[in-house]
Write a protein that holds these residues in place. Sequence first.
Motif, PDB file in Angstrom:
ATOM      1  N   LEU A 107       0.828  -1.210   0.000  1.00  0.00           N
ATOM      2  CA  LEU A 107       0.000   0.000   0.000  1.00  0.00           C
ATOM      3  C   LEU A 107       0.860   1.257   0.000  1.00  0.00           C
ATOM      4  CD1 LEU A 107      -2.708  -1.180   2.580  1.00  0.00           C
ATOM      5  CD2 LEU A 107      -3.061  -0.792   0.128  1.00  0.00           C
ATOM      6  N   GLY A 108       1.948   1.219   0.738  1.00  0.00           N
ATOM      7  CA  GLY A 108       2.857   2.365   0.745  1.00  0.00           C
ATOM      8  C   GLY A 108       3.469   2.592  -0.623  1.00  0.00           C
ATOM      9  N   ARG A 157      -0.542   4.944  -0.968  1.00  0.00           N
ATOM     10  CA  ARG A 157      -1.686   4.983  -0.047  1.00  0.00           C
ATOM     11  C   ARG A 157      -1.128   4.964   1.387  1.00  0.00           C
ATOM     12  NH1 ARG A 157      -4.803  -0.014  -2.784  1.00  0.00           N
ATOM     13  NH2 ARG A 157      -6.292   0.241  -1.037  1.00  0.00           N
ATOM     14  N   PRO A 158      -0.523   6.090   1.810  1.00  0.00           N
ATOM     15  CA  PRO A 158       0.262   6.110   3.050  1.00  0.00           C
ATOM     16  C   PRO A 158      -0.544   5.824   4.321  1.00  0.00           C
ATOM     17  CG  PRO A 158      -0.015   8.333   2.201  1.00  0.00           C
ATOM     18  CD  PRO A 158      -0.505   7.404   1.135  1.00  0.00           C
ATOM     19  N   THR A 210      -1.746   2.042   8.845  1.00  0.00           N
ATOM     20  CA  THR A 210      -2.689   1.234   9.619  1.00  0.00           C
ATOM     21  C   THR A 210      -2.326  -0.248   9.540  1.00  0.00           C
ATOM     22  OG1 THR A 210      -4.463   2.832   9.232  1.00  0.00           O
ATOM     23  CG2 THR A 210      -5.120   0.590   9.863  1.00  0.00           C
ATOM     24  N   ALA A 211      -2.043  -0.723   8.316  1.00  0.00           N
ATOM     25  CA  ALA A 211      -1.696  -2.144   8.125  1.00  0.00           C
ATOM     26  C   ALA A 211      -0.406  -2.498   8.859  1.00  0.00           C
ATOM     27  CB  ALA A 211      -1.573  -2.441   6.636  1.00  0.00           C
ATOM     28  N   LEU A 212       0.581  -1.638   8.777  1.00  0.00           N
ATOM     29  CA  LEU A 212       1.869  -1.926   9.406  1.00  0.00           C
ATOM     30  C   LEU A 212       1.764  -1.903  10.937  1.00  0.00           C
ATOM     31  CD1 LEU A 212       4.096   0.146   6.976  1.00  0.00           C
ATOM     32  CD2 LEU A 212       4.095  -2.341   7.216  1.00  0.00           C
ATOM     33  N   ALA A 213       0.922  -1.013  11.466  1.00  0.00           N
ATOM     34  CA  ALA A 213       0.700  -0.995  12.921  1.00  0.00           C
ATOM     35  C   ALA A 213       0.008  -2.280  13.367  1.00  0.00           C
ATOM     36  CB  ALA A 213      -0.125   0.227  13.312  1.00  0.00           C
ATOM     37  N   ALA A 238       7.356   3.919   6.396  1.00  0.00           N
ATOM     38  CA  ALA A 238       6.104   4.567   6.004  1.00  0.00           C
ATOM     39  C   ALA A 238       5.937   5.912   6.713  1.00  0.00           C
ATOM     40  CB  ALA A 238       4.930   3.642   6.323  1.00  0.00           C
ATOM     41  N   GLN A 239       6.348   5.993   7.970  1.00  0.00           N
ATOM     42  CA  GLN A 239       6.260   7.261   8.701  1.00  0.00           C
ATOM     43  C   GLN A 239       7.185   8.309   8.092  1.00  0.00           C
ATOM     44  OE1 GLN A 239       7.230   5.556  12.469  1.00  0.00           O
ATOM     45  NE2 GLN A 239       5.101   5.472  13.193  1.00  0.00           N
ATOM     46  N   ARG A 240       8.335   7.882   7.639  1.00  0.00           N
ATOM     47  CA  ARG A 240       9.252   8.821   6.982  1.00  0.00           C
ATOM     48  C   ARG A 240       8.631   9.363   5.702  1.00  0.00           C
ATOM     49  NH1 ARG A 240      14.902   6.778   4.545  1.00  0.00           N
ATOM     50  NH2 ARG A 240      13.501   6.251   2.840  1.00  0.00           N
ATOM     51  N   ASP A 241       7.992   8.476   4.928  1.00  0.00           N
ATOM     52  CA  ASP A 241       7.325   8.932   3.703  1.00  0.00           C
ATOM     53  C   ASP A 241       6.196   9.914   4.014  1.00  0.00           C
ATOM     54  OD1 ASP A 241       8.976   7.554   2.064  1.00  0.00           O
ATOM     55  OD2 ASP A 241       7.536   6.000   1.492  1.00  0.00           O
TER      56      ASP A 241
END
Length: 663
Positions: A543-544, A548-549, A554-557, A582-585
């Motif tokens: 998704l990233g 779709r950040p 959500t998925a990674l958490a 993903a947080q960096r993006d």
Amino acid sequence: MDRLLPHLAPTSDESAPLLLAVTGMGGVGKTALALESAHRARAEGWFPGGFLFVDLRGYDDDPATADQAVVALLDALGVRGSDLPPTTARQYDTFRTLLAQRHDRTLLILDNASDPSQYLPLLPGTDHHRVLITSRERPDALPVRVIALEALDPDESAALITRALHYADERDDRPTREPDALHELTALCGHLPLALQIAAATLRRRRHRHEGIASLVEEIRAAGDPTTALDNGSPGTDLYGRSLVLRPVLETSYHRLREDRARLLRLLSLAPDSETTTEAVAALADADTTSVLAPLEYLAAAHLVTPVRDDRAQGSMPRWRLHDLVRAYGMSVVAGDAGLRREGEAARQRVLALYVRWADAATHRLRRVAGGQDSQGRFVTRQKALEWLDRERAGLVAAVRWAAEEPFTAAAVELASHLAMYLEWRRFFDDWITVAGIARSAAHRSGDRIAEARAWDHLGIAMRDTGRAKEAVDAHTRALALFRTSGGHAGEARSWNNLGLALLSARRLKEAASAHTQALELFRAVGDRLGEADAWGSLGISLGAAGRPEEALTALARARDLYQAVGDRLGEANAWANLAFAQRDARRMNEAIEAYGRSLEIFEEFENWYGAGQTLEHLAMIHEAVGARDQARAHYLRACDAFTLADAPDRATRARAAAAALA
């Protein structure tokens, strides 16, 4: 020669050895060294009395006795015919008296001895002269200076053949034209001087045929047994009048062994690698490690095996190396006898079972954090498990190759599966592709569709990690089809997840997300929470990549939380790293730094240095992006250290260069 010649020089040192022995396996060049050194020493004036030489024929069918040898030596000293004393006792007395009265320093060469009884009665009763013995066996019971010869190194071997060809015809440029074939030929000869001489003589005779070195290499490979192939082209005799034949040299050493030692040598020749641990030798022999040590030490004294100490495993028993030609000879002995073949199959089954058991235990230990030990009680720490796998890797991979033969297929396929995590961890992708490919073919032949599917999956992961995304997609697709038809629902779910990651590598982003969603549904259906965590993590990455950040975060958490719930620390480490990316993006830099820190802590805890290196690189990039150059440089330098520990020199170099750019 540099090792032997100094001991022949005159000296006032009373502790200098009077008795010298050149030892080594048959064909290693003991006699040639002894004679060449004797000529050199005489030319230096060290032995004005010259040297006396007698061939004791220790490994012939009819070896010379000391009584026969003393008559030959007396003859060389001019005592013959009617002057020869009539009794053996008087002959020995005369021999010793002549040496004692001989003022000119003399070298006595007792060549090719197989037993101390052949030479002990011949030792002079004076310290004025020197005695040089050559033997395949080490005379441990005597106060003797031993010069143990080993096979040549590859460059020396190539030089020997090159010189031999140039001496016959200075225009012979085959070594220059075929350097690869030349080195392959020396390897097939085991770098043994006798074998190299035979190969060189064969090439000399063929120079008018315009046949290259490669043609002889092909002949030897086609024959399967280098000893037979080389002897078929044997030219006759060498400069000393000895037959240039290889197999009889090995046969005489083998046939002199007591049956228990001969059996051990045969079984050792069947081991998967040229170096074998004492534990694996014991498994081959169906004995305990203590009982095999004495016969192994005897074989080492006879230069049929070589003990190898491993500096990385302090206090451990040695490994045992078998020369390639001895190994080939031992295998041919087993192949030629039905009873020995059955004995050999049972031995291979035992050592394969040992490898399967320990590889399984080591892999389980890698998955756990510090504390406790594996179920087998062998690996107290993860480092011990890695050290064992590192030491045994060549033998483990070679043992998987037995999967091509019955009755080893099932165990070898199981071993390949146990090795997957380690080979990925250490990034030995070539080995992983090899064992996965062997396991896939073997499982297909045996009709084990689940094992075949698992092997296709492992092959796909290895291909994806080496940048072969298209082949990885094909491999996972095949695995998926096999799991579907075989009813392996958990395996099918994992194949969907692996297929999604391969599709992601191929930049087929929509298909990747769909595959991960399919995996997620199947894992939920079978109640596999760990698999569900894997699928959430993979879906988040897809998704990233698809832009779709928020959905990715959500998925990674979810993946991180599930890994924590099931207690999979390595999975949690990867989840934190993916979440940080993903947080960096999403420009959440502080959250990304914290998440990478959590990931790094776990990777270091598990000594997963490649994962630690990647995490440190990402931390460096974030600090560099926000202008914290000193912190970025520090992280790059730590990444360099981690990649070095992970044996990833290219990545270490890249990290070091990045740090230098910030200096």
